[in-house]
Design a protein around this motif. Structure first.
Motif, short mmCIF file in Angstrom:
data_model
loop_
_atom_site.label_atom_id
_atom_site.label_comp_id
_atom_site.label_asym_id
_atom_site.label_seq_id
_atom_site.Cartn_x
_atom_site.Cartn_y
_atom_site.Cartn_z
N CYS A 177 0.82 -1.21 0.00
CA CYS A 177 0.00 0.00 0.00
C CYS A 177 0.86 1.26 0.00
N TRP A 184 -6.32 7.21 -0.57
CA TRP A 184 -7.50 6.52 -0.07
C TRP A 184 -8.61 7.50 0.28
N LYS A 186 -12.38 7.95 2.09
CA LYS A 186 -13.28 7.33 3.05
C LYS A 186 -14.70 7.36 2.50
N CYS A 228 -10.99 -6.09 3.78
CA CYS A 228 -9.87 -5.16 3.88
C CYS A 228 -8.63 -5.79 3.24
N TYR A 248 -12.01 2.72 3.55
CA TYR A 248 -11.31 3.61 2.63
C TYR A 248 -11.06 2.85 1.33
N VAL A 255 -9.64 -0.70 2.35
CA VAL A 255 -8.92 -0.85 3.61
C VAL A 255 -9.86 -0.42 4.72
N SER A 257 -11.18 1.00 8.41
CA SER A 257 -10.79 2.23 9.09
C SER A 257 -9.62 2.01 10.04
N HIS A 260 -6.35 1.62 8.11
CA HIS A 260 -5.99 2.90 7.52
C HIS A 260 -5.34 3.80 8.57
N ASP A 261 -5.98 3.91 9.73
CA ASP A 261 -5.47 4.82 10.77
C ASP A 261 -4.18 4.29 11.39
N LEU A 264 -1.56 3.26 7.55
CA LEU A 264 -1.39 4.14 6.39
C LEU A 264 -1.37 5.61 6.76
N GLN A 265 -1.95 5.96 7.90
CA GLN A 265 -1.99 7.36 8.28
C GLN A 265 -1.40 7.60 9.66
#
Length: 278
Positions: A177, A184, A186, A228, A248, A255, A257, A260-261, A264-265
């Motif tokens: 990713c 991405w 949401k 996911c 997302y 992916v 949530s 993602h959190d 990826l973020q």
């Protein structure tokens, strides 16, 4: 049968079935699986000469007798060759000590079914079974820091949705990713009818494409749920379990949530908690 399949590998089979119905075939043949792999495994185009994907589809078009399309609601069986391809794919995953069966294993399975049309198309473009096995094996060992992948399967865990999970293959999917720098978006999970591009198999939620564009087909109820890409958490529309309903998407993959959190973020879990995995 598909419990070990990654989501991309499952979509390969889904789109192979779609291609078979579009060609009016009574079976899902190996060339339909190849078209599914070309859609879901973009790395394959890097192994092929320039323009090979379009040339492969044209050869399949020329090779396939003209038939009336079959409704996508009709259940199509796998041909005997395709059944062997899936079985070979499972064997290749075991050979490489991979816990999940992915698109690369299906590609190896196609090449093992040497007399099938799909294998002929790949060999014509320079792909060889032994070379790809060696390449995939090198990638696995290199990612493991020079150690066999299976040796660290149980050494580290991550907790996702309250459940401890082996860090393998989570970190590999996170790496993918990040590597391609996907953006991405949401969105709530609402699985309605979709429009599918006839040539590429691309999925769009814009149903007007199927109504106004002859290059798209309408697939009713084609995607009731998905998973996911990172943790395989099931995503579906639910009023009682909202955690399954928000995800997302990059327009192709999903992916959840939490992944993602977290990956990826949010903080880099693998570099801060387990630097040996990066």
């Amino acid at each position: 049968m598909f419990e070990r399949y990654t989501e991309k590998a499952r979509r390969v089979v889904f789109f192979a079935r779609y291609e078979a119905s579009r060609y009016g075939s009574p079976f899902i043949e190996t060339e339909h699986i190849l078209l599914g792999i070309l859609r879901e495994y973009p790395e394959l185009t890097q192994l092929l000469p320039s323009g090979a994907a379009d040339a492969i589809r044209k050869q399949i078009d020329d090779h396939t007798p003209v038939r009336q399309g079959v409704s996508t609601s009709v259940d199509l069986p796998l041909s005997n060759e395709s059944k062997r391809v899936l079985a070979y794919g499972a064997e290749e995953a075991e050979r490489l000590a991979h816990r999940h069966l992915g698109t690369e294993h299906l590609l190896l399975g196609l090449l093992r079914e040497q007399r099938c049309f799909a294998a002929e198309l790949l060999r014509e473009r320079g792909l060889r079974l032994d070379q790809l096995r060696e390449e995939f094996s090198k990638e696995s060992v290199a990612y493991a820091g020079g150690r066999p992948v299976r040796s660290r399967v149980d050494e580290f865990t991550v907790t996702i949705h309250g459940t401890p999970r082996s860090a393998d293959p989570i970190q590999e999917r996170v790496r993918i990713c990040r590597k391609v720098h996907w953006y991405w978006h949401k969105r709530p999970w609402k699985m309605q009818d979709t429009a599918i591009h006839r040539a590429s198999g691309g999925v769009s939620f814009d149903l007007s494409l199927a109504a106004d564009n002859e290059n798209f087909d309408l697939q009713r109820g084609g995607w009731q749920k998905d998973r996911c890409f990172i943790c395989e958490w099931v995503l579906f529309e639910s009023a009682t379990e909202p955690e399954h309903s928000i995800a997302y998407t990059n327009g192709r993959d999903w992916v959840c949530s939490e992944c993602h959190d977290k990956f990826l973020q949010g903080p880099d879990y693998f570099s801060t908690s387990h630097p040996e995995l990066t």
